[in-house]
Design an enzyme around this catalytic site. Structure first.
Site, short mmCIF file in Angstrom:
data_model
loop_
_atom_site.label_atom_id
_atom_site.label_comp_id
_atom_site.label_asym_id
_atom_site.label_seq_id
_atom_site.Cartn_x
_atom_site.Cartn_y
_atom_site.Cartn_z
N PHE A 128 0.86 -1.19 0.00
CA PHE A 128 0.00 0.00 0.00
C PHE A 128 0.90 1.24 0.00
CE2 PHE A 128 -2.43 3.50 1.80
CZ PHE A 128 -3.57 3.44 1.02
N ASP A 214 9.41 2.80 1.67
CA ASP A 214 8.23 3.51 2.15
C ASP A 214 8.10 3.20 3.64
OD1 ASP A 214 5.70 4.24 2.97
OD2 ASP A 214 4.67 3.57 1.16
N LYS A 243 2.81 9.81 8.60
CA LYS A 243 2.12 9.35 9.82
C LYS A 243 2.71 9.87 11.13
CE LYS A 243 -0.14 5.22 7.98
NZ LYS A 243 -1.48 5.77 7.80
N1 PLP Z 1 2.39 4.33 2.51
C1 PLP Z 1 2.10 3.54 3.54
C2 PLP Z 1 3.04 2.41 3.86
C3 PLP Z 1 0.96 3.75 4.31
O1 PLP Z 1 0.69 2.93 5.34
C4 PLP Z 1 0.12 4.83 3.99
C5 PLP Z 1 -1.12 5.05 4.76
O2 PLP Z 1 -1.67 4.17 5.38
C6 PLP Z 1 0.45 5.65 2.91
C7 PLP Z 1 1.59 5.37 2.19
C8 PLP Z 1 -0.41 6.82 2.55
O3 PLP Z 1 -0.34 7.80 3.52
P1 PLP Z 1 -1.44 8.96 3.63
O4 PLP Z 1 -2.71 8.32 4.03
O5 PLP Z 1 -0.88 9.91 4.65
O6 PLP Z 1 -1.53 9.59 2.28
#
Ligand code: PLP
Length: 393
Positions: A128, A214, A243
């Protein structure tokens, strides 16, 4: 509760009005232990005095200027975050969310790759990376992509953990970068094995591809390290954060090598790196350091995994996994929503990571007694759901 909000999230039926440490209260005066922890976006819990003071002081001093001017909180934070990547001269781009941090990373590796005839990015099935157009295309979950396809065709997805598949994807010589989450959060809390991460790094080096970590969910102490990928002793070329960074205020960051960094006009964000979220983020980083929350995440995460394994009724849990305080409880049936709802009735908040995984990502300041309360609540929620659904081992 109102219908005016687009229901992009399947919400639980409570309205939260106040929080302190790991305790939150709803509008009817009920209180809950917050093991959801804003899916990792509340690392210091609620109303931590250092965080609230940093925000108050900064709003009094300087609220917002454009990125055409330097500010002290932004410079200080950039220096701190650049230091997370063990390479000289790292550079930081600031934005407001995880998806934006990944968008920046994707643009950055595409620009670099296109210059040498490498247009592709390899990502993992089940990953994700966000909900914007490019980050959704990067996300390895077909059901999330399907309603919006065709999206950009820059991404190829391979099975997580399958190094032969990764090797085959890179063999064509047209891959600019590999993008992965060291612990796959939304996909069900699956930590990638150190040997796999090391092998991916070696393949990237062999094929002149970049490695994007990520760390939006896994980074900043959540997994017991500043970056979860440190567990594998691997150094990525690009790291994305969001986050936990702002401790509750929206801020994201994309960190990379100086030679890959964007120049003037190549990328931007009006609010990215504003003084207030940067001051909040500095308070988060200092508190993690001063209160040794990396060690606490290791210790409390271990305690939570043990307590759950000890207390949960036999046969309903297949596995308790995770790193530090990013924990996934794999159920033997897809009843995660029912179990989380029953936990709320027990006075504990948690989240789902897929239909059959309960996720807990509480504040890193959690105390041992709170871990025990959470494990007991999960155990009784499991018992109740099991008897309601005739869920037998
Ligand atoms: N990347 C990862 C690993 C995530 O867990 C998330 C959100 O859950 C995101 C990207 C996207 O972040 P945002 O919701 O702040 O756009």
């Amino acid at each position: 509760m109102t219908d005016s909000v687009m229901q992009t999230y399947a919400r639980y039926p409570i309205t939260l009005v106040r929080g302190e440490r790991l305790r939150v209260w709803d509008d009817e005066g009920n209180s809950y232990l917050d093991m959801a922890g804003a899916i990792g976006a509340a690392p210091l819990g609620h109303a931590h005095p250092r965080w609230t003071k940093a925000i108050h002081d900064q709003t009094d001093a300087l609220g917002m200027v454009s990125n055409l001017f330097d500010t002290q909180p932004q410079s200080l934070l950039a220096d701190r975050l650049a230091g997370l990547l063990p390479i000289p001269d790292a550079r930081v781009f600031f934005c407001n969310s995880g998806a934006e941090a990944n968008e920046a990373a994707i643009k950055l590796v595409r620009k670099h790759g296109l210059a040498s005839g490498k247009p592709k990015i390899v990502a993992l099935e089940g990953s994700f990376h966000g909900r914007t157009v490019a980050t959704l295309a990067a996300t390895g979950q077909p059901s999330k992509r399907a309603p919006f396809e065709p999206l950009v065709d820059w991404f190829e997805h391979v099975e997580a953990g399958d190094i032969a598949a990764m090797g085959a994807a890179l063999a064509g010589g047209d891959v600019a970068a590999v993008m992965l989450e060291p612990v796959m959060g939304e996909g069900g809390v699956h930590p990638l094995e150190p040997a796999y991460l090391q092998a991916v790094r070696a393949l990237c080096d062999e094929h002149d591809a970049l490695l994007i970590a990520d760390e939006i969910q896994s980074g900043l102490g959540r997994c017991g390290y500043w970056l979860a990928i440190e567990h594998a002793d691997v150094v990525p070329d690009v790291v994305t954060l969001a986050k936990g960074l702002g401790g509750g205020l929206p801020i994201g960051a994309c960190i990379t090598r100086a030679d890959l960094a964007f120049g003037p006009g190549e990328h931007g964000s009006t609010f990215g790196g504003g003084p207030i979220p940067c001051a909040a983020a500095l308070a988060v980083l200092s508190t993690i350091e001063d209160e040794d929350l990396l060690t606490r995440a290791h210790e409390m995460g271990g305690r939570l995994r043990n307590q759950i394994s000890l207390l949960a009724p036999a046969g309903l849990i297949e596995e308790v996994r995770g790193r530090g305080l990013l924990i996934g409880v794999q159920l033997t049936r897809p009843l995660a929503h029912e179990v989380v709802s029953a936990m709320i009735e027990e006075g504990v908040l948690a989240t789902e990571a897929g239909a059959d995984v309960i996720r807990m990502s509480p504040a890193l300041i959690i105390a041992p007694e709170e871990i025990d309360v959470a494990a007991k609540a999960l155990a009784s929620a499991l018992e109740r759901v099991a008897s309601a659904w005739e869920w037998t081992p």
